[in-house]
Design a protein around this motif. Structure first.
Motif, PDB file in Angstrom:
ATOM      1  N   THR A 129       0.823  -0.842   0.088  1.00 14.71           N
ATOM      2  CA  THR A 129       0.146  -0.121  -0.286  1.00 14.71           C
ATOM      3  C   THR A 129       0.661   1.180  -0.130  1.00 14.71           C
ATOM      4  OG1 THR A 129      -0.141  -0.512   2.585  1.00 14.71           O
ATOM      5  CG2 THR A 129      -1.903  -1.337   1.360  1.00 14.71           C
ATOM      6  N   ASP A 130       2.063   1.623   0.729  1.00 13.07           N
ATOM      7  CA  ASP A 130       2.901   2.132   0.582  1.00 13.07           C
ATOM      8  C   ASP A 130       3.495   2.002  -0.582  1.00 13.07           C
ATOM      9  OD1 ASP A 130       2.518   2.811   3.762  1.00 13.07           O
ATOM     10  OD2 ASP A 130       4.032   1.931   3.751  1.00 13.07           O
ATOM     11  N   ASN A 131       3.559   1.594  -1.528  1.00 15.07           N
ATOM     12  CA  ASN A 131       4.284   1.673  -2.537  1.00 15.07           C
ATOM     13  C   ASN A 131       2.918   2.306  -3.265  1.00 15.07           C
ATOM     14  OD1 ASN A 131       7.622   0.365  -2.374  1.00 15.07           O
ATOM     15  ND2 ASN A 131       6.793  -1.104  -2.834  1.00 15.07           N
ATOM     16  N   TYR A 132       2.541   1.684  -3.261  1.00 17.06           N
ATOM     17  CA  TYR A 132       1.447   2.526  -4.686  1.00 17.06           C
ATOM     18  C   TYR A 132       1.030   3.857  -3.838  1.00 17.06           C
ATOM     19  CZ  TYR A 132      -0.160  -1.714  -7.555  1.00 17.06           C
ATOM     20  OH  TYR A 132      -0.603  -2.691  -8.403  1.00 17.06           O
ATOM     21  N   ALA A 133       1.141   4.291  -2.901  1.00 13.06           N
ATOM     22  CA  ALA A 133       0.604   5.692  -2.228  1.00 13.06           C
ATOM     23  C   ALA A 133       1.445   6.514  -3.173  1.00 13.06           C
ATOM     24  CB  ALA A 133       0.440   5.276  -0.972  1.00 13.06           C
ATOM     25  N   SER A 134       3.140   6.271  -2.529  1.00 12.20           N
ATOM     26  CA  SER A 134       4.046   6.954  -2.965  1.00 12.20           C
ATOM     27  C   SER A 134       4.188   7.457  -5.155  1.00 12.20           C
ATOM     28  CB  SER A 134       5.513   5.906  -2.669  1.00 12.20           C
ATOM     29  OG  SER A 134       5.599   4.972  -3.265  1.00 12.20           O
ATOM     30  N   THR A 135       3.125   6.060  -6.050  1.00  9.12           N
ATOM     31  CA  THR A 135       3.061   6.206  -6.827  1.00  9.12           C
ATOM     32  C   THR A 135       2.387   6.785  -8.031  1.00  9.12           C
ATOM     33  OG1 THR A 135       2.216   3.539  -7.238  1.00  9.12           O
ATOM     34  CG2 THR A 135       4.825   4.708  -7.665  1.00  9.12           C
ATOM     35  N   SER A 136       1.157   6.902  -6.885  1.00  8.00           N
ATOM     36  CA  SER A 136       0.155   7.707  -7.431  1.00  8.00           C
ATOM     37  C   SER A 136      -0.677   8.558  -6.804  1.00  8.00           C
ATOM     38  CB  SER A 136      -1.006   6.046  -7.264  1.00  8.00           C
ATOM     39  OG  SER A 136      -0.821   5.024  -7.737  1.00  8.00           O
ATOM     40  N   GLY A 137       0.431   9.070  -5.446  1.00  8.23           N
ATOM     41  CA  GLY A 137      -0.539  10.263  -4.834  1.00  8.23           C
ATOM     42  C   GLY A 137      -1.739  10.084  -3.728  1.00  8.23           C
ATOM     43  N   TRP A 138      -1.730   9.095  -3.602  1.00 10.30           N
ATOM     44  CA  TRP A 138      -2.737   8.682  -2.933  1.00 10.30           C
ATOM     45  C   TRP A 138      -2.316   9.558  -1.240  1.00 10.30           C
ATOM     46  CZ3 TRP A 138      -3.191   3.300  -3.737  1.00 10.30           C
ATOM     47  CH2 TRP A 138      -4.117   3.196  -4.735  1.00 10.30           C
ATOM     48  N   LYS A 139      -2.998  10.154  -0.219  1.00  8.84           N
ATOM     49  CA  LYS A 139      -2.814   9.659   1.096  1.00  8.84           C
ATOM     50  C   LYS A 139      -3.133   8.517   1.430  1.00  8.84           C
ATOM     51  CE  LYS A 139      -4.147  11.975   5.651  1.00  8.84           C
ATOM     52  NZ  LYS A 139      -4.450  13.293   6.104  1.00  8.84           N
ATOM     53  N   ILE A 140      -2.604   7.083   1.974  1.00  6.42           N
ATOM     54  CA  ILE A 140      -3.113   6.104   2.272  1.00  6.42           C
ATOM     55  C   ILE A 140      -3.062   5.844   4.004  1.00  6.42           C
ATOM     56  CG2 ILE A 140      -0.774   5.264   2.763  1.00  6.42           C
ATOM     57  CD1 ILE A 140      -3.924   2.799   1.241  1.00  6.42           C
ATOM     58  N   THR A 141      -4.716   5.758   4.553  1.00  2.00           N
ATOM     59  CA  THR A 141      -4.940   5.003   5.699  1.00  2.00           C
ATOM     60  C   THR A 141      -4.990   3.763   5.836  1.00  2.00           C
ATOM     61  OG1 THR A 141      -6.309   7.118   6.205  1.00  2.00           O
ATOM     62  CG2 THR A 141      -6.604   5.200   7.964  1.00  2.00           C
ATOM     63  N   PHE A 142      -3.911   3.243   6.942  1.00  2.64           N
ATOM     64  CA  PHE A 142      -3.506   1.550   6.935  1.00  2.64           C
ATOM     65  C   PHE A 142      -3.679   1.401   8.008  1.00  2.64           C
ATOM     66  CE2 PHE A 142      -0.943  -2.534   7.818  1.00  2.64           C
ATOM     67  CZ  PHE A 142      -0.922  -2.542   6.836  1.00  2.64           C
ATOM     68  N   ASP A 143      -4.673   0.879   8.367  1.00  2.00           N
ATOM     69  CA  ASP A 143      -5.136   0.078   9.728  1.00  2.00           C
ATOM     70  C   ASP A 143      -5.382  -1.545  10.067  1.00  2.00           C
ATOM     71  OD1 ASP A 143      -6.219   0.109  11.743  1.00  2.00           O
ATOM     72  OD2 ASP A 143      -8.614   0.856  12.073  1.00  2.00           O
ATOM     73  N   VAL A 144      -5.092  -2.056  11.216  1.00  2.00           N
ATOM     74  CA  VAL A 144      -4.740  -3.280  10.704  1.00  2.00           C
ATOM     75  C   VAL A 144      -5.466  -4.067  12.511  1.00  2.00           C
ATOM     76  CG1 VAL A 144      -3.239  -5.794  10.775  1.00  2.00           C
ATOM     77  CG2 VAL A 144      -3.731  -4.167   9.335  1.00  2.00           C
ATOM     78  N   VAL A 145      -6.161  -4.665  13.056  1.00  2.00           N
ATOM     79  CA  VAL A 145      -6.552  -5.045  14.234  1.00  2.00           C
ATOM     80  C   VAL A 145      -6.935  -7.025  14.682  1.00  2.00           C
ATOM     81  CG1 VAL A 145      -8.568  -4.046  15.910  1.00  2.00           C
ATOM     82  CG2 VAL A 145      -8.063  -3.192  14.470  1.00  2.00           C
ATOM     83  N   GLY A 146      -5.589  -6.923  15.549  1.00  2.00           N
ATOM     84  CA  GLY A 146      -6.230  -8.155  15.945  1.00  2.00           C
ATOM     85  C   GLY A 146      -5.626  -9.127  15.161  1.00  2.00           C
ATOM     86  N   MET A 147      -4.790  -9.591  14.562  1.00  2.00           N
ATOM     87  CA  MET A 147      -4.047 -10.186  13.737  1.00  2.00           C
ATOM     88  C   MET A 147      -2.827 -10.543  14.927  1.00  2.00           C
ATOM     89  SD  MET A 147      -4.619 -10.083  11.085  1.00  2.00           S
ATOM     90  CE  MET A 147      -3.257 -11.279   9.719  1.00  2.00           C
TER      91      MET A 147
END
Length: 206
Positions: free
Chosen positions: A81-99
């Motif tokens: 997701t970080d790679n896509y955000a950097s190449t596409s110009g998105w602001k990405i929110t990454f949230d993982v719970v309970g893994m």
């Protein structure tokens, strides 16, 4: 997936090594013939070699991501997701719970491919500014939500018609999961996925 792994290894080991050798010879030639560094075509050639090396690494990584093999699903998805955000110009929110721990190799790889295709769809079609990725492990189910604020699309009888989304549905069905898609033209898209993982925990080799 085995074929993907073989191709990724061949790209990295064979073509990647060949391009690195070409780059080395080019640098050696520049050292021997000083005038070459001033030639525009020579500079362009070196630049194209560098681009080819980067492209081989990118393709190899996408086909069989090393982060997934070494560090597990969460780190691999964060990297993706970080790679896509950097190449596409998105602001990405990454949230993982309970893994709690890693899943089986097959499940981790299939889930990675699902999210990879979702991100690729956003990059290709959505023209998004903000993207939310959320993954929650709760009561033997893995809930994945991917939401973007892009241009959305019209569902055909409640379903999408694109090849990418059909591929996602096929992979989710293989894992006995379910997919829900909510999209309105001009208002973005939300994809919600639920995958049962009761029999797949503690299945990863260490």
């Amino acid at each position: 997936e085995e074929e993907r792994g073989r191709i990724a290894k061949d790209l990295h080991d064979s073509l990647g090594s060949l391009l690195a050798t070409i780059k080395g010879h080019s640098s050696a030639l520049e050292y021997e013939v000083k005038q070459l560094s001033n030639l525009q075509n020579y500079q362009k050639t070196n630049h194209l070699i560098d681009e080819a090396c980067d492209e081989v690494r990118r393709i190899s990584h996408n086909m069989m991501p090393q982060a997934l093999i070494s560090n597990g699903l969460v780190d691999a998805l964060r990297d993706l997701t970080d790679n896509y955000a950097s190449t596409s110009g998105w602001k990405i929110t990454f949230d993982v719970v309970g893994m709690k721990h890693r899943l089986s190799e097959n499940y981790e790889l299939m889930i990675f491919r699902i999210v990879q295709e979702l991100m690729a769809n956003i990059a290709r079609h959505a023209v998004a500014q903000q993207v939310l990725f959320q993954m929650i492990w709760k009561e033997n189910n893995l809930h994945i939500t991917v939401e973007d604020d892009g241009r959305g699309f019209k569902l055909d009888n409640g379903k999408e018609s694109g090849l990418g989304m059909r591929s996602i549905r096929s992979r989710v069905a293989y894992l006995n999961g379910e997919v829900e898609i909510d999209s309105v033209p001009g208002e973005g898209t939300t994809v919600s996925i639920n995958i049962p993982i009761k029999n797949e925990s503690n299945g990863h080799r260490t």
